[in-house]
Design a protein around this motif. Structure first.
Motif, PDB file in Angstrom:
ATOM      1  N   THR A 224      -4.261 -10.811  -3.557  1.00 27.67           N
ATOM      2  CA  THR A 224      -4.091  -9.400  -3.191  1.00 27.67           C
ATOM      3  C   THR A 224      -5.421  -8.785  -2.786  1.00 27.67           C
ATOM      4  N   ALA A 225      -6.494  -9.144  -3.479  1.00 24.89           N
ATOM      5  CA  ALA A 225      -7.821  -8.629  -3.117  1.00 24.89           C
ATOM      6  C   ALA A 225      -8.228  -9.103  -1.717  1.00 24.89           C
ATOM      7  N   VAL A 226      -7.975 -10.361  -1.402  1.00 21.65           N
ATOM      8  CA  VAL A 226      -8.305 -10.880  -0.073  1.00 21.65           C
ATOM      9  C   VAL A 226      -7.458 -10.178   0.984  1.00 21.65           C
ATOM     10  N   LEU A 227      -6.162 -10.047   0.737  1.00 17.09           N
ATOM     11  CA  LEU A 227      -5.288  -9.338   1.669  1.00 17.09           C
ATOM     12  C   LEU A 227      -5.811  -7.920   1.914  1.00 17.09           C
TER      13      LEU A 227
ATOM     14  N   ILE B 170      -3.572 -18.034   2.879  1.00 19.41           N
ATOM     15  CA  ILE B 170      -2.814 -17.595   1.706  1.00 19.41           C
ATOM     16  C   ILE B 170      -1.375 -17.500   2.179  1.00 19.41           C
ATOM     17  N   VAL B 171      -0.492 -18.233   1.517  1.00 17.23           N
ATOM     18  CA  VAL B 171       0.915 -18.260   1.898  1.00 17.23           C
ATOM     19  C   VAL B 171       1.731 -17.720   0.723  1.00 17.23           C
ATOM     20  N   VAL B 172       2.525 -16.691   1.021  1.00 15.07           N
ATOM     21  CA  VAL B 172       3.383 -16.104  -0.003  1.00 15.07           C
ATOM     22  C   VAL B 172       4.818 -16.164   0.508  1.00 15.07           C
TER      23      VAL B 172
ATOM     24  N   VAL C  96      -1.633 -15.217   5.407  1.00 15.59           N
ATOM     25  CA  VAL C  96      -2.878 -14.482   5.637  1.00 15.59           C
ATOM     26  C   VAL C  96      -3.956 -15.486   6.018  1.00 15.59           C
ATOM     27  N   SER C  97      -4.631 -15.209   7.120  1.00 11.98           N
ATOM     28  CA  SER C  97      -5.742 -16.037   7.584  1.00 11.98           C
ATOM     29  C   SER C  97      -7.007 -15.176   7.598  1.00 11.98           C
ATOM     30  N   PRO C  98      -7.775 -15.168   6.511  1.00 10.97           N
ATOM     31  CA  PRO C  98      -8.984 -14.345   6.480  1.00 10.97           C
ATOM     32  C   PRO C  98      -9.976 -14.691   7.596  1.00 10.97           C
ATOM     33  N   LEU C  99     -10.037 -15.949   7.987  1.00  8.37           N
ATOM     34  CA  LEU C  99     -10.975 -16.354   9.031  1.00  8.37           C
ATOM     35  C   LEU C  99     -10.674 -15.660  10.361  1.00  8.37           C
ATOM     36  N   THR C 100      -9.395 -15.605  10.734  1.00  8.99           N
ATOM     37  CA  THR C 100      -9.015 -14.962  11.995  1.00  8.99           C
ATOM     38  C   THR C 100      -8.649 -13.491  11.810  1.00  8.99           C
ATOM     39  N   GLY C 101      -8.421 -13.076  10.570  1.00 18.05           N
ATOM     40  CA  GLY C 101      -8.011 -11.706  10.300  1.00 18.05           C
ATOM     41  C   GLY C 101      -6.547 -11.445  10.608  1.00 18.05           C
TER      42      GLY C 101
ATOM     43  N   TRP D  15      13.020 -11.033  11.317  1.00 16.07           N
ATOM     44  CA  TRP D  15      12.029 -10.428  12.216  1.00 16.07           C
ATOM     45  C   TRP D  15      10.654 -10.980  11.875  1.00 16.07           C
ATOM     46  N   ILE D  16       9.764 -11.021  12.884  1.00 17.24           N
ATOM     47  CA  ILE D  16       8.410 -11.519  12.668  1.00 17.24           C
ATOM     48  C   ILE D  16       7.417 -10.603  13.363  1.00 17.24           C
ATOM     49  N   ASP D  17       6.256 -10.438  12.759  1.00 11.41           N
ATOM     50  CA  ASP D  17       5.176  -9.657  13.359  1.00 11.41           C
ATOM     51  C   ASP D  17       3.848 -10.284  12.963  1.00 11.41           C
ATOM     52  N   THR D  18       2.868 -10.124  13.829  1.00 10.85           N
ATOM     53  CA  THR D  18       1.508 -10.565  13.539  1.00 10.85           C
ATOM     54  C   THR D  18       0.612  -9.340  13.595  1.00 10.85           C
ATOM     55  N   LEU D  19      -0.074  -9.111  12.523  1.00  9.19           N
ATOM     56  CA  LEU D  19      -0.981  -7.972  12.408  1.00  9.19           C
ATOM     57  C   LEU D  19      -2.413  -8.485  12.521  1.00  9.19           C
ATOM     58  N   GLN D  20      -3.208  -7.854  13.361  1.00  9.94           N
ATOM     59  CA  GLN D  20      -4.621  -8.212  13.471  1.00  9.94           C
ATOM     60  C   GLN D  20      -5.427  -7.298  12.566  1.00  9.94           C
ATOM     61  N   GLY D  21      -5.994  -7.886  11.530  1.00  6.52           N
ATOM     62  CA  GLY D  21      -6.826  -7.143  10.600  1.00  6.52           C
ATOM     63  C   GLY D  21      -8.281  -7.488  10.819  1.00  6.52           C
ATOM     64  N   VAL D  22      -9.047  -7.456   9.764  1.00  7.03           N
ATOM     65  CA  VAL D  22     -10.482  -7.730   9.807  1.00  7.03           C
ATOM     66  C   VAL D  22     -10.694  -9.236   9.691  1.00  7.03           C
ATOM     67  N   ALA D  23     -11.326  -9.826  10.718  1.00  3.86           N
ATOM     68  CA  ALA D  23     -11.644 -11.250  10.690  1.00  3.86           C
ATOM     69  C   ALA D  23     -12.893 -11.467   9.861  1.00  3.86           C
ATOM     70  N   ARG D  24     -12.882 -12.536   9.105  1.00  4.70           N
ATOM     71  CA  ARG D  24     -14.016 -12.883   8.243  1.00  4.70           C
ATOM     72  C   ARG D  24     -14.508 -11.699   7.409  1.00  4.70           C
TER      73      ARG D  24
END
Length: 137
Positions: A9-12, A65-67, A109-114, A124-133
């Protein structure tokens, strides 16, 4: 609660500021107008898994991270998977957990790519672009 929930959760929350958990309504920025149809019901679970893994692998890298719905079972928790082992993980998942990989809400969750990929249980599916690295400390 599994001890890895706090870490996941902290990484997310670093990848998507304001995210408070692994339910689509706890991840800000998911936009209904961007959701794409991702049929889950009335399909072979292996076909759904293959499509989901291919979708993810084109968008993620590094430690994932796979949930899944199975993550909330007693003593399961989130899964931490190296991207290069994601196919192996997805293949073994049903035998280990006892249900298909995509059997409800599924979040990667892919922290490397954000990137945060969310499959919603209604298909339904969506891809959210967050903060990379993100800065994790």
């Amino acid at each position: 609660m599994h001890p890895n929930w706090a870490l996941a959760t902290a990484v997310l929350g670093r990848v998507v500021p304001g995210a408070t958990g692994f339910s689509p309504d706890q991840i800000p920025g998911l936009a209904v107008e961007r959701w794409r149809r991702f049929q889950i019901d009335d399909r072979d679970p292996d076909d759904v898994t293959i499509e989901f893994v291919e979708y993810c692998l084109a968008r993620v890298d590094g430690l994932l991270i796979v949930v899944t719905s199975g993550s909330f079972a007693e003593r399961a928790g989130p899964f931490f998977v190296a991207c290069e082992r994601f196919v192996e993980f997805a293949t073994a998942y049903p035998d280990v957990v006892g249900e298909p990989l995509v059997n409800g809400d599924t979040i990667v969750v892919s922290p490397l790519t954000g990137r945060v990929i969310v499959v919603q249980h209604d298909g339904w599916i969506d891809t959210l672009q967050g903060v990379a690295r993100p800065q994790l400390m």
